[in-house]
Design a protein around this motif. Structure first.
Motif, PDB file in Angstrom:
ATOM      1  N   LEU A  31       0.850  -1.183   0.000  1.00 38.60           N
ATOM      2  CA  LEU A  31       0.000   0.000   0.000  1.00 38.60           C
ATOM      3  C   LEU A  31       0.889   1.238   0.000  1.00 38.60           C
ATOM      4  N   LEU A  32       0.800   1.980  -1.068  1.00 38.42           N
ATOM      5  CA  LEU A  32       1.574   3.194  -1.273  1.00 38.42           C
ATOM      6  C   LEU A  32       0.589   4.334  -1.457  1.00 38.42           C
ATOM      7  N   ASN A  33       0.622   5.329  -0.569  1.00 38.99           N
ATOM      8  CA  ASN A  33      -0.293   6.465  -0.608  1.00 38.99           C
ATOM      9  C   ASN A  33      -1.717   5.937  -0.458  1.00 38.99           C
ATOM     10  N   GLY A  34      -2.603   6.203  -1.370  1.00 37.06           N
ATOM     11  CA  GLY A  34      -3.951   5.656  -1.336  1.00 37.06           C
ATOM     12  C   GLY A  34      -4.986   6.600  -0.789  1.00 37.06           C
ATOM     13  N   GLY A  57       5.273   7.383   4.843  1.00 41.66           N
ATOM     14  CA  GLY A  57       5.890   8.564   4.249  1.00 41.66           C
ATOM     15  C   GLY A  57       5.448   8.804   2.824  1.00 41.66           C
ATOM     16  N   SER A  58       4.578   7.912   2.291  1.00 43.15           N
ATOM     17  CA  SER A  58       4.104   8.084   0.919  1.00 43.15           C
ATOM     18  C   SER A  58       2.793   8.867   0.858  1.00 43.15           C
ATOM     19  N   GLY A  59       2.201   9.148   2.014  1.00 43.39           N
ATOM     20  CA  GLY A  59       1.016   9.990   2.062  1.00 43.39           C
ATOM     21  C   GLY A  59      -0.270   9.251   2.371  1.00 43.39           C
ATOM     22  N   ARG A  60      -1.278  10.037   2.645  1.00 41.91           N
ATOM     23  CA  ARG A  60      -2.668   9.664   2.828  1.00 41.91           C
ATOM     24  C   ARG A  60      -2.906   8.381   3.609  1.00 41.91           C
ATOM     25  N   THR A  61      -3.579   7.394   3.033  1.00 46.14           N
ATOM     26  CA  THR A  61      -3.964   6.189   3.760  1.00 46.14           C
ATOM     27  C   THR A  61      -2.743   5.450   4.300  1.00 46.14           C
ATOM     28  N   ALA A  62      -1.691   5.379   3.529  1.00 47.13           N
ATOM     29  CA  ALA A  62      -0.485   4.691   3.992  1.00 47.13           C
ATOM     30  C   ALA A  62       0.048   5.326   5.271  1.00 47.13           C
ATOM     31  N   ASP A  63       0.059   6.635   5.335  1.00 45.59           N
ATOM     32  CA  ASP A  63       0.562   7.311   6.534  1.00 45.59           C
ATOM     33  C   ASP A  63      -0.388   7.148   7.719  1.00 45.59           C
ATOM     34  N   ILE A  64      -1.685   7.127   7.454  1.00 46.05           N
ATOM     35  CA  ILE A  64      -2.666   6.909   8.524  1.00 46.05           C
ATOM     36  C   ILE A  64      -2.470   5.517   9.131  1.00 46.05           C
ATOM     37  N   LEU A  65      -2.252   4.523   8.274  1.00 48.07           N
ATOM     38  CA  LEU A  65      -2.047   3.158   8.767  1.00 48.07           C
ATOM     39  C   LEU A  65      -0.707   3.018   9.480  1.00 48.07           C
ATOM     40  N   ALA A  66       0.334   3.648   8.954  1.00 49.83           N
ATOM     41  CA  ALA A  66       1.641   3.597   9.620  1.00 49.83           C
ATOM     42  C   ALA A  66       1.549   4.241  11.005  1.00 49.83           C
ATOM     43  N   GLN A  88       2.411  -4.332   8.316  1.00 51.32           N
ATOM     44  CA  GLN A  88       3.783  -3.938   8.611  1.00 51.32           C
ATOM     45  C   GLN A  88       4.018  -2.644   7.850  1.00 51.32           C
ATOM     46  N   TYR A  89       4.936  -1.838   8.340  1.00 57.31           N
ATOM     47  CA  TYR A  89       5.259  -0.657   7.548  1.00 57.31           C
ATOM     48  C   TYR A  89       6.750  -0.596   7.265  1.00 57.31           C
TER      49      TYR A  89
END
Length: 112
Positions: A31-34, A57-66, A88-89
């Motif tokens: 999952l990258l950005n999203g 660090g790729s933005g949006r959903t990915a950062d929320i999950l991280a 995992q991140y």
């Protein structure tokens, strides 16, 4: 070609196709950005027992999950996904050192 009329109705189907193509071999979802639909994609993968590798660090959903994986959840969906044990991140900065690094990291995650 798939049932449904709305953007995102394809999420469970993508996961099912990935499961079939893996032929019982380990597989991951990256999952990258999203956006909003990426949450559905992540849930579909987790429900199929597939590891979801989030690129922090790729933005949006990915950062929320991280953030949820770091214990800094602001979104209930993210909290639920983080508790699944199937997320995992990887920090984007680690990938920027070389794309081959991502492959090595994923191989390591799949071997656990």
């Amino acid at each position: 070609m798939l049932p449904g009329n709305n953007w995102g109705d394809e999420s469970p189907w993508i996961s099912q196709v990935a499961t079939l193509l893996s032929n019982n071999a380990p597989s991951v979802t990256v999952l990258l950005n999203g956006g909003e639909i990426s949450f559905e994609d992540a849930f579909s993968s987790v429900n199929a027992g597939r590891l979801v590798v989030v690129i922090a660090g790729s933005g949006r959903t990915a950062d929320i999950l991280a953030d949820a994986l770091r214990g800094q959840a602001t979104d209930e969906r993210a909290k639920k996904l983080a508790k699944s044990g199937k997320l995992q991140y990887i920090d984007l900065i680690d990938i920027e050192k070389g794309v081959e690094n991502l492959g090595e990291i994923i191989k390591g995650l799949l071997s656990n």
